[in-house]
Design a protein around this motif. Structure first.
Motif: not given
Length: 339
Positions: A58-81
């Motif tokens: 919980p202290t890290t960014d869930c969109c930093n590519s280290t959270w297993l199985g999670v990918d985010c977009d990069n088209f919004t000011p705050t990335y969405r899963v």
């Protein structure tokens, strides 16, 4: 000269202000949308905090590519899963489908595979995932009926619910999903007939995989309107005519009708030149094998055994077991035809 020095000093001051402001950006800023991060942490808890999700800190960014199985977009000011993909997740005990998954409104791809401790029904709230394109839930112990709300997700492209414990009928309203190209419900405990509405799947629909269930009855004639690349109805209790799936003018790669009670004249069907698998064993199919089988250069698997076929076997390179137990098939690799 003084004016020039003043301008230079002003530029230096402005640069220092920019650098100072940059240094005041909080060190813990992150791209992940806070609502998505909250949902992910709830999912982790609902899964029973498996050790494989220890990277979900919980202290890290869930969109930093280290959270297993999670990918985010990069088209919004705050990335969405957008992607949530788990396979071989070792859950500490049987758990139901985490309801917080449906709190990820930008999810495009959901994949849950080989998770034996995933049990219970798929929640009706799955319809909250209004941008979902691909949903895969395979080799789990998910049970219950296919949720009727699934057809409310009009963005779906593929639905794969193979090898679970789903029961009840096929969902007739799936044919109303305009972007759907294929469904896979192999290896469940589905019952009843194939809906008449399945003949109204959208034009790009090419995959119908329903093997290893308890489906019964006749195939609706409406399904003749489909142009299927891959068809698997094997190991059910279906009967009657299935000749509408054989067409010479479309791309068809696989047709598997094995272990049903289909009865039709195979000698009168068309054959796609791209056919690479034909499995019609253990039915009541009759007639002569089409001569055109010998011209199918991609055909690498054929099994017509245990039917009521007769006549000369076309020149093909398959062993005796592929033709065994028919009414009066003859010719290599079976005994020669009587003249």
């Amino acid at each position: 000269m003084i004016s020039t020095m003043q301008q230079f000093s002003s530029c230096i001051l402005l640069l220092l202000m920019i650098l100072t402001a940059h240094n005041f950006i909080p060190a813990n800023s992150e791209n992940c949308n806070p609502d998505d991060k909250k949902a992910l942490l709830q999912i982790k808890k609902q899964f029973g905090n498996p050790t494989q999700l220890s990277s979900w800190d919980p202290t890290t960014d869930c969109c930093n590519s280290t959270w297993l199985g999670v990918d985010c977009d990069n088209f919004t000011p705050t990335y969405r899963v957008t992607n949530l993909e788990f396979s071989d997740l070792n859950l500490p005990k049987p758990v139901h489908f985490p309801p917080s998954i449906t709190n990820l409104p930008s999810l495009v791809d959901l994949s849950l595979t080989r998770i034996p401790n995933l049990v219970g029904p798929i929640p009706l709230s799955i319809a909250n995932l209004t941008t979902l394109r691909y949903i895969t839930i395979t080799q789990t112990n998910i049970s219950g009926e296919i949720p009727y709300t699934l057809s409310q997700i009009k963005t779906l492209v593929t639905i794969e619910f193979n090898y679970n414990k789903l029961i009840g009928p096929l969902l007739a309203s799936l044919s109303t999903i305009p972007s759907l190209v294929g469904i896979g419900f192999n290896g469940n405990q589905l019952t009843g007939t194939i809906p008449e509405s399945y003949g109204s799947f959208p034009p790009l629909f090419t995959g119908l995989l329903l093997s290893r269930n308890r489906l019964s009855g006749k195939i609706p004639a409406s399904l003749g309107k489909l142009n299927l690349a891959d068809l698997d109805l094997s190991r059910n209790m279906l009967e009657g005519d299935a000749s509408m799936f054989f067409k010479s003018n479309i791309l068809t790669y696989t047709i598997s009708l094995a272990m049903n009670s289909f009865a039709f004249d195979i000698g009168k069907v068309g054959l796609s030149k791209d056919l690479n698998k034909l499995d019609i064993r253990n039915n009541k199919i009759y007639g002569r094998l089409p001569e055109g089988l010998a011209n199918l250069r991609y055909l690498h698997k054929l099994n017509v055994s245990n039917n009521n076929l007769c006549g000369q076997i076309p020149s093909l390179r398959f062993d005796e077991s592929c033709y065994a137990h028919n009414k009066c098939l003859c010719g290599s690799p079976l005994p020669a035809c009587k003249t």
